[in-house]
Structures are given as C-alpha cells and as structure tokens.
Design a protein around this motif. Structure first.
Motif, PDB file in Angstrom:
ATOM      1  N   MET A  58     120.438 -14.902   5.017  1.00 49.63           N
ATOM      2  CA  MET A  58     119.322 -15.826   5.158  1.00 49.63           C
ATOM      3  C   MET A  58     119.526 -17.140   4.412  1.00 49.63           C
ATOM      4  SD  MET A  58     116.050 -13.245   4.909  1.00 49.63           S
ATOM      5  CE  MET A  58     116.791 -12.204   3.649  1.00 49.63           C
ATOM      6  N   THR A  60     117.694 -17.927   1.927  1.00 46.93           N
ATOM      7  CA  THR A  60     116.360 -18.320   1.443  1.00 46.93           C
ATOM      8  C   THR A  60     115.705 -17.192   0.651  1.00 46.93           C
ATOM      9  OG1 THR A  60     115.356 -17.577   3.534  1.00 46.93           O
ATOM     10  CG2 THR A  60     115.959 -19.910   3.367  1.00 46.93           C
ATOM     11  N   TYR A  61     116.500 -16.270   0.133  1.00 50.30           N
ATOM     12  CA  TYR A  61     115.949 -15.045  -0.452  1.00 50.30           C
ATOM     13  C   TYR A  61     116.505 -14.837  -1.867  1.00 50.30           C
ATOM     14  CZ  TYR A  61     113.969 -10.289  -0.061  1.00 50.30           C
ATOM     15  OH  TYR A  61     113.229  -9.140  -0.214  1.00 50.30           O
ATOM     16  N   PHE A  66     120.815 -17.523  -1.551  1.00 52.87           N
ATOM     17  CA  PHE A  66     120.104 -18.805  -1.547  1.00 52.87           C
ATOM     18  C   PHE A  66     121.110 -19.937  -1.705  1.00 52.87           C
ATOM     19  CE2 PHE A  66     120.618 -17.468  -5.875  1.00 52.87           C
ATOM     20  CZ  PHE A  66     120.831 -18.618  -6.614  1.00 52.87           C
ATOM     21  N   GLU A  98     117.948 -17.079  10.019  1.00 47.70           N
ATOM     22  CA  GLU A  98     116.655 -16.462   9.730  1.00 47.70           C
ATOM     23  C   GLU A  98     116.734 -14.969  10.024  1.00 47.70           C
ATOM     24  OE1 GLU A  98     113.605 -18.430  11.913  1.00 47.70           O
ATOM     25  OE2 GLU A  98     113.525 -20.160  10.562  1.00 47.70           O
ATOM     26  N   SER A 116     122.735  -9.233   3.858  1.00 45.65           N
ATOM     27  CA  SER A 116     121.494  -9.974   3.611  1.00 45.65           C
ATOM     28  C   SER A 116     120.307  -9.027   3.491  1.00 45.65           C
ATOM     29  CB  SER A 116     121.262 -10.989   4.735  1.00 45.65           C
ATOM     30  OG  SER A 116     120.203 -11.859   4.445  1.00 45.65           O
ATOM     31  N   GLY A 164     107.537 -10.243   5.661  1.00 40.64           N
ATOM     32  CA  GLY A 164     108.659 -10.941   6.273  1.00 40.64           C
ATOM     33  C   GLY A 164     108.826 -10.565   7.741  1.00 40.64           C
ATOM     34  N   TYR A 189     106.109 -14.012   8.023  1.00 43.84           N
ATOM     35  CA  TYR A 189     106.729 -15.195   7.437  1.00 43.84           C
ATOM     36  C   TYR A 189     108.253 -15.112   7.527  1.00 43.84           C
ATOM     37  CZ  TYR A 189     102.099 -15.892   5.361  1.00 43.84           C
ATOM     38  OH  TYR A 189     100.748 -16.077   5.173  1.00 43.84           O
ATOM     39  N   ASP A 190     108.891 -16.298   7.542  1.00 43.91           N
ATOM     40  CA  ASP A 190     110.346 -16.354   7.601  1.00 43.91           C
ATOM     41  C   ASP A 190     111.000 -16.381   6.226  1.00 43.91           C
ATOM     42  OD1 ASP A 190     110.824 -16.293  10.383  1.00 43.91           O
ATOM     43  OD2 ASP A 190     110.270 -18.396  10.565  1.00 43.91           O
ATOM     44  N   ASP A 191     110.214 -16.612   5.162  1.00 42.22           N
ATOM     45  CA  ASP A 191     110.795 -16.625   3.822  1.00 42.22           C
ATOM     46  C   ASP A 191     109.755 -16.195   2.791  1.00 42.22           C
ATOM     47  OD1 ASP A 191     109.371 -19.133   2.806  1.00 42.22           O
ATOM     48  OD2 ASP A 191     110.431 -19.929   4.547  1.00 42.22           O
ATOM     49  N   VAL A 192     110.260 -15.819   1.631  1.00 43.09           N
ATOM     50  CA  VAL A 192     109.409 -15.273   0.581  1.00 43.09           C
ATOM     51  C   VAL A 192     108.504 -16.341  -0.026  1.00 43.09           C
ATOM     52  CG1 VAL A 192     109.380 -14.175  -1.689  1.00 43.09           C
ATOM     53  CG2 VAL A 192     111.033 -13.448   0.029  1.00 43.09           C
ATOM     54  N   THR A 194     107.066 -19.024   1.146  1.00 44.77           N
ATOM     55  CA  THR A 194     105.878 -19.353   1.938  1.00 44.77           C
ATOM     56  C   THR A 194     104.871 -18.207   1.879  1.00 44.77           C
ATOM     57  OG1 THR A 194     107.307 -20.605   3.435  1.00 44.77           O
ATOM     58  CG2 THR A 194     105.065 -20.178   4.176  1.00 44.77           C
TER      59      THR A 194
END
Length: 279
Positions: A58, A60-61, A66, A98, A116, A164, A189-192, A194
């Motif tokens: 991802m 974004t995690y 990240f 994503e 991931s 998620g 949601y697509d990320d933590v 948000t």
C-alpha cells in the motif's frame, strides 16, 4: 512417353513438397518447444533471471509500509521485502497499490508478490498462494477518548463503524459480527489516517485495527482516541503470490525460517514495534 515424363515430374514435385512440409514442421516444433520452455519457466526462475522481485504494497500503512521523508518505501513490510529479495539474490522494486485492488494487481502480474499485511484466509487461499505467516496482529476496538458507550464489538449495533476497504476486517464485520450483534453502518476507507480522522471528528463511532498500525498515526496527528476491551481476533499475514507457484513459496518459507533462526527477523520487528515478536 509423355505420360512417363508427367509421372516423373509429378513424383519430383511431390518429393519437394514433402521435404518442405517436413522442414516447416521442424521449425514449428522448434518454435513451439522454445515457447513452451519460456512459458514453462517458474516464477522463481523468472525473478532470478530478471534480477528483480516486484512487490505490491500500500505505502500508506505506517509502520508496516509507507513513503518516508526521502520519498522511499519504508516500514516493517518493506524491510521484510528487502531482506527476502537480498536472500534471493535480486533487487526489490516496490509497486504502490491501494489494498482494495491488491489481488487484482497480483493476478494481472503488476507485481510478483504482495507483502502488505495480506491476512491469510481460506477465501483468499482460493485466489492466491501464501507463504508461512510472517506476523501475527491482534485486532482491537478503537473509539474516541471520551466515548464510554462502546466497550466492545457487542456495542456496535446502530453505530457507524469504519474499516479498511477490501480488508479481512471488513469481511469480519459484514459476515461474522453483524449477523451476531445486529445491524450497524459500515463505512469503508482506503487508508488508516482518513479512518482515524473521521473517528476523531465523530463521523464514525468506532473502528477496528491493531495498535501497531494506529500508534504512529495517532502520535503524529494528536488524535484523541483509545483502544478498548480485549483483542477481538488475531490475524496472520503472509507473503502472497499467484496460484501454482509452489517452488517460489517453498523458497520464501525457507528464507523466512532462516531470518527467524539467525535473528534478522527479530531485529526488523523490534526496529518497528519496539518489542520482541510474540512466540
């Protein structure tokens, strides 16, 4: 006499035609054989021949994966991927994706493996092959600091719950928990970050996640949230690849076992989570 000449010429033409067919057949067989050899080479062989392991994650995690200040892929998953690639004798290439599109990306050969936090489930085993688990995560209920009405998943009925998109946690909420405790609204949601922003502002009433995943985001953003109750479940993540790549899976399992035996895995774990991994 004329008939004999015609017969003779016809015989020559037939012989030449037969030779041409044989030659064409040999070329076709050769091409087919060469094509079969290429198609028949294993994914592990292809990775080693290309000198590169393409890893989907991802990005974004945090702290799992990240983009750091140097615009490089970082985190626990990234370090595991780098070490696996190193022991395979190849470079690593990270491909950001994503999570909701991770399986599709793997199937379309956008990358060779997924590292991931892909939780191992029976449903996913039908679509992908998994290595042995490389981490176990305990999932807990997360709420705002001033929320005293939700103490466990039993209190989710009628509430807005964030999760998620495409994750194992979403599947758990929809197929296991909701039939048990009653209807509640699931917001994906697509990320933590948000998810936690919406929790902090009151748009959702709770989410489920593990402390390792949310701690860096909470510290960085000053969110007033807390974990409550006992862990609701434990998830094990593995390295995923396309079905039918048993040779690669065996190699990955061997590498993961070596990393744990020689202490490399523990070093990576402590680096990102500040504690020894659970036995």
């Amino acid at each position: 006499m004329i008939m004999k000449k015609k017969s003779f010429l016809l015989g020559i033409l037939l012989a030449v035609f037969a030779i041409m067919l044989t030659a064409c057949g040999s070329d076709a067989d050769k091409q087919e054989s060469e094509g079969s050899n290429t198609e028949g080479s294993s994914l592990l062989d292809q990775i080693k021949e290309e000198g590169q392991l393409k890893v989907g994650l991802m990005g974004t995690y945090k702290p799992y994966n990240f983009i750091n200040e140097d615009q490089e892929m970082d985190g626990f998953d990234a370090d595991i991927a780098k070490e696996v690639a190193n022991r395979l004798g190849v470079d690593v290439e990270f491909v950001a994706q994503e999570f909701s599109g991770m399986i599709a990306g793997l199937q379309s050969e956008k990358f060779d493996v997924v590292i991931s936090q892909m939780t191992i489930t029976d449903e996913r085993k039908e679509q992908m092959d998994f290595s042995d688990p490389y981490i176990t995560n305990q999932v807990k209920v997360i709420v705002k600091e001033d929320n005293d009405s939700i103490k466990s998943v039993e209190d989710f009925k009628g509430e807005n719950i964030g999760v998620g998109l495409g994750t194992n946690d979403e599947t758990y909420l929809r197929t296991e928990l909701m039939p048990e405790v009653g209807d509640f609204t699931i917001m994906t949601y697509d990320d933590v970050i948000t998810t936690l922003k919406d929790l902090d502002t009151g748009r959702i009433n709770a989410t489920i996640n593990n402390i390792y995943a949310i701690t860096p985001v909470v510290e960085q953003n000053g969110f007033k949230i807390k974990a409550v109750g006992e862990p609701i479940k434990s998830d094990q993540a593995g390295i995923a690849t396309r079905k039918g790549n048993e040779e690669l899976i065996e190699e990955l399992n061997s590498i993961l076992a070596e990393m744990k035996e020689d202490g490399t895995y523990n070093e990576i774990f402590v680096k990102w989570f500040g504690e020894e991994p659970q036995a």
